[in-house]
Design an enzyme around this catalytic site. Structure first.
Site, short mmCIF file in Angstrom:
data_model
loop_
_atom_site.label_atom_id
_atom_site.label_comp_id
_atom_site.label_asym_id
_atom_site.label_seq_id
_atom_site.Cartn_x
_atom_site.Cartn_y
_atom_site.Cartn_z
N LYS A 196 0.84 -1.20 0.00
CA LYS A 196 0.00 0.00 0.00
C LYS A 196 0.89 1.26 0.00
O LYS A 196 0.70 2.16 -0.78
CB LYS A 196 -0.91 -0.03 1.23
CG LYS A 196 -1.87 1.12 1.31
CD LYS A 196 -2.87 0.91 2.43
CE LYS A 196 -3.68 2.18 2.66
NZ LYS A 196 -4.68 2.03 3.71
N GLY A 219 -4.97 -2.01 4.93
CA GLY A 219 -4.12 -3.11 4.49
C GLY A 219 -4.72 -4.48 4.80
O GLY A 219 -4.77 -5.36 3.94
N ARG A 220 -5.20 -4.66 6.04
CA ARG A 220 -5.71 -5.99 6.43
C ARG A 220 -7.11 -6.26 5.91
O ARG A 220 -7.67 -7.32 6.17
CB ARG A 220 -5.64 -6.14 7.95
CG ARG A 220 -6.31 -5.05 8.74
CD ARG A 220 -5.89 -5.08 10.20
NE ARG A 220 -6.41 -3.95 10.95
CZ ARG A 220 -5.81 -2.76 11.05
NH1 ARG A 220 -4.68 -2.55 10.41
NH2 ARG A 220 -6.35 -1.79 11.77
N GLU A 224 10.57 -4.60 4.55
CA GLU A 224 10.66 -6.00 4.13
C GLU A 224 10.36 -6.14 2.64
O GLU A 224 11.09 -6.80 1.89
CB GLU A 224 9.64 -6.87 4.91
CG GLU A 224 9.91 -7.00 6.39
CD GLU A 224 9.25 -5.92 7.23
OE1 GLU A 224 9.00 -4.81 6.70
OE2 GLU A 224 8.99 -6.19 8.42
N LYS A 233 9.40 -0.46 14.17
CA LYS A 233 9.93 -0.18 12.83
C LYS A 233 10.98 0.93 12.89
O LYS A 233 12.05 0.83 12.29
CB LYS A 233 8.80 0.32 11.90
CG LYS A 233 7.87 -0.74 11.38
CD LYS A 233 6.94 -0.11 10.33
CE LYS A 233 5.75 -0.99 10.02
NZ LYS A 233 4.77 -0.37 9.14
N GLU A 251 -4.56 -6.66 14.88
CA GLU A 251 -4.10 -5.33 14.46
C GLU A 251 -5.27 -4.34 14.53
O GLU A 251 -5.08 -3.15 14.67
CB GLU A 251 -3.50 -5.38 13.05
CG GLU A 251 -2.61 -4.20 12.73
CD GLU A 251 -1.76 -4.39 11.48
OE1 GLU A 251 -0.60 -4.82 11.59
OE2 GLU A 251 -2.26 -4.11 10.38
N HIS A 265 -3.87 -33.13 18.74
CA HIS A 265 -2.72 -33.89 19.22
C HIS A 265 -1.62 -32.96 19.71
O HIS A 265 -0.46 -33.35 19.81
CB HIS A 265 -2.22 -34.82 18.11
CG HIS A 265 -3.29 -35.79 17.69
ND1 HIS A 265 -3.47 -37.00 18.32
CD2 HIS A 265 -4.27 -35.68 16.78
CE1 HIS A 265 -4.52 -37.61 17.77
NE2 HIS A 265 -5.03 -36.83 16.84
#
Ligand code: F6P
Length: 560
Positions: free
Chosen positions: A217, A278-279, A223, A523, A364, A395
């Site tokens: 965005k 974004g999400r 990253e 960040k 978030e 399990h």
């Protein structure tokens, strides 16, 4: 009068001091000693009264520590907090993301109706349709082989380079709908700045047949920009020309200037807008890997499913509104029965990335400690969300769910029909999907444990020693969610269900679910530390722990 933050001073009072909150607190105390066993015994109509359907989607709330009265009181809380008004403000394009002064309109991205959706006085739908058309054309050209790579070969793989909302949504959807993928064209996702992720992904790919989607965005995320630059180097190195970048890279972003500076042309840029969080962006051009990997029809079906759930959320009364009830039941456990975590357990291997996706969507959005007006909350907000597909989790961590000291409300999800032909497997999967919520809810008493051990022929002293360990306290709540088959349409509905559930909870907690200031500090610190890892001066400006860790890492890396 409304303030800029959308908070009306006239309404200012503490949530925990409000009439609806007090009623729920009293109700919780009254209900606390009553077990799910007793609730089921007392009311044979619980399932009918406490389950909801939308098309083939059935959501069973009856294994919750609630009664129909609980839902009435929770709906009263929602009305008190003006949930319907907030919902209409979101759909109406008002800037409800108050700290960023932005509208929140992921619903516009999947609006399949002719209805205009405006931000200010501008209808955003023409722009939405234009970008969808651009995505459709591009995806079809790539999939059909009309659009070729730099060396004239067909594309066989797409690598999406993005992180957070620019990765989790499309990645989860491509996994969830893997049966709709085409063998000849495979999606890959690189998110982590850990070079292992990019390096190992590229190792299996042929540069001549690989398309890269740089999804960000902001187009500034450390990253993503690091991975994109290394991917470009890899491509240029292997194909022997800078010109290859134009054929093999496309971008999805709101930051046109940064995209151009990276070397991707306007024609190869897919736009989205600041009113898409974004999400919440997989429905936008961020979904390009989905349409590339699954085809346009599947992507449209995904949008259609989400739109159907949007229409339900917009119009259904609170009492029969699926995301509203899912959200309010979450509030019940978090704020009135003290649950601090929440598990999502899909009995659907294809949904193995769903909990990871929901972690960002939920945590978030609602992991906030101040209200919209900037005041600190005096109640709990978003829980820790986690989960794994069943039956694997059984399990691993279910021991704690059944007999630990934490109550973890859980959502169980399953499809009636699988995509594979192994029907015997599916019957076993479904049996487990049904057994676990029942075991959690109804448990096993000491008398029942003793009786079982007696039947197995154990001695009196063995029974006394073992029986307490074989007790399941029960009374552990869960929601069961059943659908016919995990199609693109159904998946669209499921995702929208959770998105709106998150919205509902944010409204009750008076928080802004659409910003994420909590990701900033780390960040900024990382940016400061990058040059210090290779420098030789003493990083004295850091706390003693960070400073010594930097020095030790330098020593191990041979630079200190
Ligand atoms: O670090 C958090 C975040 O800002 C998320 O909200 C977002 O989804 C992700 O980073 C990626 O951001 P972008 O799409 O701008 O690269």
């Amino acid at each position: 009068m409304r303030t800029r933050t959308g908070y009306s001073p006239a309404l200012m009072r503490t949530l925990t001091d409000s009439p609806a909150w007090h009623s729920l607190k009293q109700h919780a105390e009254a209900l606390r000693p009553i077990s799910l066993r007793q609730l089921f015994e007392k009311n044979p109509d619980r399932f009918e009264q406490l389950s909801l359907r939308h098309e083939d989607l059935l959501v069973d709330f009856s294994k919750h520590r609630i009664t129909p009265e609980t839902l009435q009181l929770l709906c009263a809380l929602a009305r008190q907090e003006q949930l319907e008004t907030w919902r209409d403000r979101m759909f109406g394009g008002e800037p409800i993301n108050s700290t960023e002064h932005r509208a929140v309109l992921h619903v516009a991205l999947r609006n399949r109706s002719e209805r205009a959706i405006c931000v200010g006085d501008r209808d955003v739908m023409p722009d939405v349709r234009r970008v969808l058309e651009q995505m459709r054309t591009f995806s079809e050209q790539v999939r059909s082989g009309k659009l070729l790579g730099f060396t004239g070969q067909r594309f066989r793989s797409v690598v999406n380079i993005g992180i957070g909302g620019s990765d989790l949504g499309p990645h989860m959807v491509c996994e969830a709908l893997a049966p709709y993928q085409n063998e000849a064209f495979r999606p890959h996702f690189v998110s982590n700045v850990d070079g292992a992720h990019l390096h190992e992904t590229l190792a299996s790919l042929d540069p001549a047949t690989t398309l890269f989607v740089v999804a960000s965005k902001t187009f500034t995320t450390q990253e993503t920009m690091t991975n994109a630059a290394s991917a470009r180097d890899w491509l240029v190195r292997h194909l022997g020309s800078e010109s290859a970048v134009a054929s093999h890279f496309v971008a999805v972003s709101t930051n046109h200037a940064a995209v151009q500076a990276f070397g991707i042309s306007a024609e190869r840029t897919f736009e989205f807008w600041d009113w898409v969080g974004g999400r919440y962006s997989l429905w936008s051009a961020i979904g390009l890997p989905i349409s590339l990997a699954l085809g346009w029809d599947s992507f449209e079906q995904l949008l259609a499913g989400a739109h159907a759930l949007d229409e339900h959320f917009r119009a259904a009364p609170l009492e029969t509104n699926l995301p509203v009830i899912l959200g309010l039941v979450g509030i019940w456990y978090r704020n009135f029965l003290g649950a601090s975590s929440y598990a999502v357990l899909p009995y659907d291997q294809h949904l193995h990335r769903f909990p990871a996706y929901l972690q960002q969507a939920d945590m978030e959005s609602n992991g906030k400690r101040v209200r919209r007006d900037g005041e600190a909350v005096d109640y709990a907000t978003g829980p820790v969300l986690w989960g794994e597909p069943g039956t694997n989790g059984q399990h691993a961590f279910y021991q704690l769910l059944h007999q630990g000291t934490e109550m973890v409300p859980a959502d169980f999800l399953a499809a009636a029909e699988p995509h594979h032909p192994l029907t015997k497997h599916h019957v076993k999967l479904l049996a487990n999907f049904l057994a676990q919520p029942a075991a959690l809810a109804f448990g096993r008493t000491l008398e029942e444990a003793r009786a079982e051990l007696t039947k197995a022929g154990l001695s009196e002293s063995e029974i006394e020693g073992l029986a307490p360990h074989k007790v399941f306290p029960g009374n552990r709540p869960s929601t069961s969610i059943v659908y016919r088959k995990l199609t693109p349409y159904t998946l669209g509905k499921l995702i929208a269900l959770y998105e709106h559930k998150i919205f509902v909870q944010g409204v009750i907690w008076s928080i802004n679910s659409f910003d994420q200031w909590g990701v900033e500090l780390g960040k900024q610190l990382a940016q400061r530390i990058i040059p210090e890892l290779d420098a030789s001066h003493d990083p004295v400006s850091h706390d003693a722990s960070t400073r010594r860790l930097i020095l030790y890492l330098r020593q191990l890396r041979g630079s200190g």
